[in-house]
Motif scaffolding. Structure first.
Motif, short mmCIF file in Angstrom:
data_model
loop_
_atom_site.label_atom_id
_atom_site.label_comp_id
_atom_site.label_asym_id
_atom_site.label_seq_id
_atom_site.Cartn_x
_atom_site.Cartn_y
_atom_site.Cartn_z
N PRO A 24 0.82 -1.23 0.00
CA PRO A 24 0.00 0.00 0.00
C PRO A 24 0.85 1.27 0.00
CG PRO A 24 0.06 -0.96 2.19
CD PRO A 24 0.73 -1.95 1.28
N ASN A 25 0.32 2.31 -0.62
CA ASN A 25 0.90 3.65 -0.53
C ASN A 25 0.25 4.37 0.64
OD1 ASN A 25 2.53 3.46 -2.92
ND2 ASN A 25 0.66 3.67 -4.13
N ILE A 26 1.05 5.10 1.39
CA ILE A 26 0.49 5.79 2.55
C ILE A 26 0.03 7.20 2.20
CG2 ILE A 26 1.80 4.46 4.24
CD1 ILE A 26 3.69 6.86 4.53
N LYS A 27 -0.98 7.67 2.92
CA LYS A 27 -1.46 9.04 2.82
C LYS A 27 -0.70 9.89 3.83
CE LYS A 27 -6.00 7.43 1.32
NZ LYS A 27 -7.44 7.29 1.66
N PRO A 28 -0.79 11.21 3.74
CA PRO A 28 0.00 12.08 4.64
C PRO A 28 -0.22 11.82 6.13
CG PRO A 28 -0.87 13.36 2.82
CD PRO A 28 -1.48 12.00 2.70
N HIS A 29 -1.43 11.35 6.51
CA HIS A 29 -1.72 11.13 7.93
C HIS A 29 -1.46 9.69 8.37
CE1 HIS A 29 -5.36 9.87 5.82
NE2 HIS A 29 -5.63 9.11 6.86
N GLN A 30 -0.86 8.90 7.49
CA GLN A 30 -0.66 7.48 7.79
C GLN A 30 0.82 7.13 7.94
OE1 GLN A 30 -2.64 5.73 4.34
NE2 GLN A 30 -4.40 5.15 5.63
N VAL A 31 1.04 5.92 8.48
CA VAL A 31 2.39 5.34 8.48
C VAL A 31 2.27 3.95 7.85
CG1 VAL A 31 3.04 6.57 10.58
CG2 VAL A 31 2.23 4.22 10.75
N LEU A 32 3.38 3.47 7.30
CA LEU A 32 3.43 2.11 6.76
C LEU A 32 4.04 1.21 7.82
CD1 LEU A 32 2.95 0.31 4.24
CD2 LEU A 32 5.38 0.67 3.70
N VAL A 33 3.31 0.19 8.22
CA VAL A 33 3.76 -0.74 9.25
C VAL A 33 4.08 -2.08 8.61
CG1 VAL A 33 3.13 -1.99 11.35
CG2 VAL A 33 2.39 0.39 11.04
N LYS A 34 5.28 -2.58 8.88
CA LYS A 34 5.63 -3.95 8.50
C LYS A 34 5.15 -4.84 9.64
CE LYS A 34 9.33 -7.03 7.03
NZ LYS A 34 10.78 -7.19 6.73
N VAL A 35 4.16 -5.67 9.35
CA VAL A 35 3.49 -6.44 10.40
C VAL A 35 4.37 -7.61 10.85
CG1 VAL A 35 1.40 -7.72 11.00
CG2 VAL A 35 1.27 -5.81 9.39
N THR A 36 4.51 -7.76 12.16
CA THR A 36 5.25 -8.89 12.71
C THR A 36 4.34 -9.92 13.35
OG1 THR A 36 5.62 -7.62 14.74
CG2 THR A 36 7.37 -7.57 13.07
N LYS A 74 7.62 3.59 6.96
CA LYS A 74 7.51 4.92 6.35
C LYS A 74 6.56 5.76 7.18
CE LYS A 74 8.10 3.28 1.56
NZ LYS A 74 7.43 3.20 0.23
N VAL A 75 6.78 7.08 7.16
CA VAL A 75 5.94 8.01 7.92
C VAL A 75 5.40 9.08 6.97
CG1 VAL A 75 5.90 9.71 9.78
CG2 VAL A 75 7.23 7.63 10.04
N GLY A 76 4.08 9.33 7.05
CA GLY A 76 3.45 10.34 6.22
C GLY A 76 3.88 11.74 6.60
N ALA A 77 3.73 12.66 5.66
CA ALA A 77 4.21 14.04 5.83
C ALA A 77 3.56 14.77 7.00
CB ALA A 77 3.99 14.83 4.54
N GLU A 78 2.33 14.38 7.37
CA GLU A 78 1.61 15.07 8.45
C GLU A 78 1.78 14.39 9.81
OE1 GLU A 78 -2.43 15.29 7.21
OE2 GLU A 78 -2.00 16.55 5.44
N VAL A 79 2.57 13.33 9.86
CA VAL A 79 2.75 12.57 11.11
C VAL A 79 4.02 13.03 11.82
CG1 VAL A 79 3.07 10.28 12.13
CG2 VAL A 79 1.55 10.57 10.15
N SER A 80 3.86 13.46 13.08
CA SER A 80 5.01 13.99 13.82
C SER A 80 5.32 13.21 15.09
CB SER A 80 4.77 15.46 14.19
OG SER A 80 3.59 15.59 14.97
N ASN A 81 4.40 12.33 15.51
CA ASN A 81 4.58 11.65 16.81
C ASN A 81 5.08 10.21 16.69
OD1 ASN A 81 2.10 11.17 15.60
ND2 ASN A 81 1.07 10.71 17.53
N PHE A 82 5.42 9.77 15.46
CA PHE A 82 5.98 8.45 15.27
C PHE A 82 7.15 8.55 14.30
CE2 PHE A 82 1.59 7.52 16.48
CZ PHE A 82 1.79 6.59 17.50
#
Length: 332
Positions: A24-36, A74-82
């Motif tokens: 998936p491609n992430i949106k600015p408010h999202q993060v990409l999580v590699k699921v474990t 990956k971290v979206g452009a609007e995400v600052s706390n992760f």
């Protein structure tokens, strides 16, 4: 990447299809999580059987899975706390589930950071249950010094509900099989009732709140021990009109669920109490609070069986038909 999808609603078949799809491609408010790891729940089977279509009408095919743990890629452009590399977990938003996948784009507001004392498998067992407890207590509007009865508190729900309720300042009473008494008291319960030897309806009265994990005839029995004006939240009952309004469902669904839940509403009216049904929503801040409370209490979830992702259908069958002593989890 590999995903597990339900490709049609089928009351008699809960098996998912393993497929390859694009990352998936992430949106600015999202993060990409590699699921474990991902928790496997009765809810996953209910979705496959089409039992929650009235609440959330998923479009088929739909990647399944409601709760996960993993690392941020990956971290979206609007995400600052992760930040990239952090270990996180979540109950995914209702409208965008899909934990049974190698990678998931997740709204940052749904995420919390995993406490260091938890393994990935342990962490995967927490979000859905912990958030259920937190949201149930919020719905009850609990205050320190009041009393809650948690029915059947020896299972996975009770293991989280008891320490969270104690952290909120409540007196906690629960029941279950006697061989679990010592473990439940160690979790913080103030009183344990062995259902094989004692009937809680003859022992308890003037209870402020009930967390009903049993449903069926037990729901009405639990109403008999409550204080007038008390609140019962059922995890196994029937959705009602109040639930439909809280979920902001369309008017026609509010009418239908109002009719479906009328029996429970009238029952609650008979005993002078409030009946609530809950369908847990994602909330990263609330999950973080619950995780911190469980970490402080040194509570870890009980894990029954861990399956590799490729055996997701064995895991789903285990949840549907196996006798479990804890959470079923898949690991990537």
């Amino acid at each position: 990447m590999k995903v597990a999808q339900h490709i049609k609603y089928d009351k008699h078949n809960i098996a998912l299809a393993l497929k390859e799809v694009d990352q998936p491609n992430i949106k600015p408010h999202q993060v990409l999580v590699k699921v474990t790891a991902a928790g496997v729940n009765p809810l996953d089977n209910m979705i496959s059987r089409g039992e929650v279509k009235m609440i959330v009408p998923y479009k088929i095919p739909q990647t399944a899975g409601n709760e996960l743990v993993g690392r941020i890629e990956k971290v979206g452009a609007e995400v600052s706390n992760f930040a990239v590399g952090e270990r996180v977990f979540a109950r995914l938003p209702l409208e965008s589930i899909g934990a049974f996948a190698e990678y998931v784009a997740v709204d940052a507001q749904a995420l919390a950071k995993v406490p260091e004392n938890l393994s990935d498998v342990e962490a995967a067992a927490i979000p859905l249950t912990a958030l259920t407890i937190m949201q149930a207590l919020d719905l009850m509007q609990v205050r320190a010094g009041q009393t809650i009865f948690i029915s059947g508190g020896t299972g996975g729900v009770g293991a989280m509900a008891i320490p969270i309720a104690k952290a909120k300042g409540l007196t906690v009473i629960t029941n279950g099989s006697g061989e679990n008494a010592e473990r439940v008291i160690a979790l913080g319960a103030d009183r344990f009732i062995d259902f094989k030897k004692e009937d809680y309806t003859t022992l308890l009265s003037e209870i402020d709140f009930v967390l009903d994990t049993l449903g069926g005839a037990e729901t009405q029995k639990q109403m008999t021990i409550m204080k007038k004006g008390g609140h019962l939240v059922s995890l196994r009952g029937m959705p009602n009109g109040d639930f439909a309004r809280r979920m902001k469902l369309p008017k026609w669904k509010q009418i239908l669920l109002g009719l479906a839940g009328r029996k429970w509403d009238k029952m609650a009216e008979k005993y002078g109490v409030h009946y609530h049904f809950i369908f847990v929503k994602s909330d990263g801040k609330q999950l973080q609070e619950a995780a911190n409370l469980l970490s402080q209490a040194q509570v870890k979830p009980s894990i029954d069986t861990v399956y590799p992702f490729e055996e997701i259908n064995l895991a789903l069958d285990k949840v549907a038909n196996g006798r479990s002593r804890g959470k079923t989890v898949i690991r990537f």
